[in-house]
Design an enzyme around this catalytic site. Structure first.
Site, short mmCIF file in Angstrom:
data_model
loop_
_atom_site.label_atom_id
_atom_site.label_comp_id
_atom_site.label_asym_id
_atom_site.label_seq_id
_atom_site.Cartn_x
_atom_site.Cartn_y
_atom_site.Cartn_z
N LEU A 1 -25.14 29.51 86.94
CA LEU A 1 -26.29 29.33 87.80
C LEU A 1 -25.28 28.16 89.05
CD1 LEU A 1 -28.46 30.72 89.73
CD2 LEU A 1 -29.85 28.42 88.20
N ASP A 2 -25.92 28.26 90.04
CA ASP A 2 -25.24 27.10 91.39
C ASP A 2 -24.77 26.82 91.65
OD1 ASP A 2 -28.15 27.45 92.34
OD2 ASP A 2 -28.63 26.24 91.61
#
Lengths: 284, 284, 284, 284
Positions: B227-228
């Site tokens: 994520l991210d």
């Protein structure tokens, strides 16, 4: 690392990139950087190539000639060939304002600018002491209406004597004669304290304040005979607000001026600027 | 004008530029743009070349093969060949927030984006009416914890059915499964509302406010399983002050988000992005 | 013009502005600037007022007391009262890097900073010569693991001896002990070469390069015991591209660092900073 | 929350802030925001105060009168009093270009603009369909040299009929007559696609390209009879490079135009703009 830097201009045509890169390949040139640009309005092709000298099969002194024979003539190229060594020699002209000069000296000191500064000239003595702290000769040539032409001759003599390659006007505040400028075509960089072409001439911050703009700027350009109208190298801006006085705008503007001038010097030192008409290509 | 775009990656070596430009010259390729990049850390050379198809001597379908034979194999190149025509097909995933979607639609409408938008998917119906004003099909697939996997299958089916090339998450607010992402490697663009890697995860504006930063930002990146943490395509920032509440920061941030996401889409559409490890080269 | 500067913090309530402005009016205070701020999260009111001293009816030495009696106590205010004269005394700690130091000296020289610089301390001698050109005493106190505590005592003694009001770490590269910091609460300004909280710790440009960010930054903050976590005063950024090496990022970052640090010093000198928790109010 | 907003202009004098804040305190006004500004050139004091209406002790309709009696007359103040409710009514004039209009509609849709848009007028029909998707009436009034005066009368009638408070020219491309402008003094906002005062008049991007500037800009201003010379509300810029064609500059500039115009609208809606001579104070 010593490098050769060639900048080419010719009519746009097929095969130019192939011819130049083949030339470099055949003579064992290790390419550091290649940039191209096509100006579709005038139909011209531009290229900047930088390659390592050490392993290159043609001796430094014959590169230009061999290139012309094998590539340049065929495409009717205008070429300039330069070398990153020895370092270019830069003279700085200053008056009383210190911010641009100190920013340049700071970069010179830290090795960010690959340059020699054989001398600094000023029509005032204010900046002498600090300049001495950097170990650079400082020449004081006061200017009056009467002696201007004469002093310009002395300045030119000093520049010649020190083998100066180009001149930086770091808020010098004096207008140079066409004669002087003619000695350094596209080799005098000036910083103008406005976002040209807005507010040409003197007192641009006063004019900007009066017009109520919300952004001020600075412009580094090569000096030509027409005042404030030479080819723009770099510009930048800062935001101002209604409560900023002219004096505050001057101060905020100085931060922009010094950054813009130093960037222009950096491009010039790296031979990344090509002047075309009254515009510049910055190979960056 | 129809063009071919080739992106090359190989070990850095002499003669690559010469070989590629000679290839294009021999087959009468009219070069629109060439960019090179050497990654000195990993020792790899990258090149993006775009040229006109019309007068090119090799038919579209055989270019890749001929290039491999004559140039690629010799330098062990990894190549990708794409064409600017037909236009890529982009799906947009949205939730309730409109600012990114409207900015994309505005550029689509004005012809700034050379793209087809066969469908827009959302887990809410809020944006349906405006989307219809632009004449684009809108699909509503509500997501719950329970039906997420199932809905992702429907989403994938829709993307396949509409021959979608890449996906834009325009503040979609849902985390996609690794399975879903695996279907579109480096072809899902997300906008994260912080200057990554600062403030990863949810509620970045709250975190930024709490830390008392003076600048907020947004980051467009390709989605990867972590994520991210995917390759960053574009970032930009806005200045905030102590008196700005979280709500104001959200609003100021939205202006940055939409611009950053649209720039990323523009680079992707122009095939100007090459992913190397977890970083991107933007040939611009 | 000599001025008094009062910064007030209290629970937000009606009548505070009226009470303070009435106080200034009654004693003939000519207001230069008033700024207010309400922090709605914690429910506190903040005010910064600056007024001329010359015509003020209360003598300098009694202003604080009279204000407390007539206004402060009623609203349970926390007040600080300072005067713009005499100029604050600033010590600069440097190591080998010159860019931040020279930028500060440039502003000091041109009168942009209303400050005294009684001394510059360094763990190296590199910058001594230029500092001398500015006529400022330079102290060399080399630091090793072994002598660190002892040298900090000497530093503190020098700061006391020169009546130093606050300290600027202009890329000083050494971590100060909690003891040292405790002597100058919210009066040590550091410049960190990243956009905090991204890339805390050493080598932030390497970390930024590795993560492939498109923007780098710098952060000026007050030093607290927790490393890189003190209240942020100012930040700014610069755009980088894939072809920028770590070395280039370092150089581009230095331009941001020096500007950000100088702005933070300017706010501190003008008493425009109020620390609230781990955040700052900049009355600007 | 309903608020009153008062903007005051008078000769600078002691006691003004005290008088105004005492007035608000006595009538139980809960202050949201107060800003002051002294224009030292003309010697005038400016103040903007915003306070909650609900608990205020003077009824909405009598505030102006009571304030004049108790404060205004004493200092010979020019005051304007406005209320944030009901929302102002804004008309948008467009031609064919969509970028500014869509940006405004996007903010209107998301609730970022506290405004009513009773109608959109255009001399073309291109934007009709999308406008309908936002549920706003669209009027088509084609303009020729011959019918211009007549159509302006129809426009004015429509504005009156819809109780329009102010007008936004979102790249409207037509020059309004002095008569029309006289109906909306400082209430017509235009976006000019250059960094005024550089490149006034038509085709500013062409002019910017020709001059070789490195930065382009946009300017939002109130419309006055003199073309492109009204009080500037907001400006911003974007960096361009030598390889950017006029067409690319147009596209890059549109991103600046829409942001600048939307910011100007936001200031106008929040009654944060005071025009002084040909300049603006932005209480922000």
């Amino acid at each position: 690392m010593q490098t050769a830097i060639m900048i080419i201009q010719c009519r746009d045509d097929k095969g130019i990139v192939a011819a130049v890169s083949d030339f470099l390949f055949r003579y064992n040139g290790n390419i550091i950087e290649v940039d191209q640009h096509i100006d579709e309005e005038i139909g011209d092709f531009f290229m900047r190539a930088e390659w390592e000298l050490e392993s290159f099969a043609i001796p430094k002194g014959r590169i230009f000639e061999v290139f012309q024979d094998e590539v340049g003539t065929q495409f009717s190229m205008k070429c300039s060939l330069e070398f990153n060594h020895p370092k270019p020699r830069m003279a700085i002209f200053v008056s009383k304002l210190s911010h641009c000069l100190f920013d340049i000296l700071s970069r010179y000191y830290s090795g960010q600018f690959q340059v020699e500064i054989p001398l600094i000239l000023s029509n005032h003595t204010d900046l002498k002491r600090v300049v001495k702290g950097f170990g650079i000769p400082f020449y004081h040539l006061p200017i009056t209406k009467e002696n201007k032409q004469e002093q310009e001759q002395k300045q030119l003599a000093l520049l010649r004597e020190h083998n100066v390659d180009f001149v930086v006007l770091a808020r010098y505040m004096q207008i140079l004669s066409g004669d002087f400028i003619g000695n350094f075509p596209n080799r005098i960089i000036n910083i103008h304290h406005s976002f040209l072409p807005a507010f040409v001439g003197a007192k641009p911050y006063h004019a900007a304040h009066k017009r109520g703009v919300k952004i001020i700027g600075a412009t580094a350009h090569y000096v030509t005979e027409e005042l404030d109208a030479g080819p723009i190298i770099e510009q930048d801006v800062a935001r101002v607000r209604h409560h900023n006085t002219v004096e505050e705008m001057v101060q905020m503007g100085q931060d922009v001026e010094k950054v813009v001038l130093s960037r222009a010097i950096k491009y010039h030192l790296a031979r990344k600027i090509q002047v075309v008409g009254n515009r510049t290509i910055i190979f960056n």
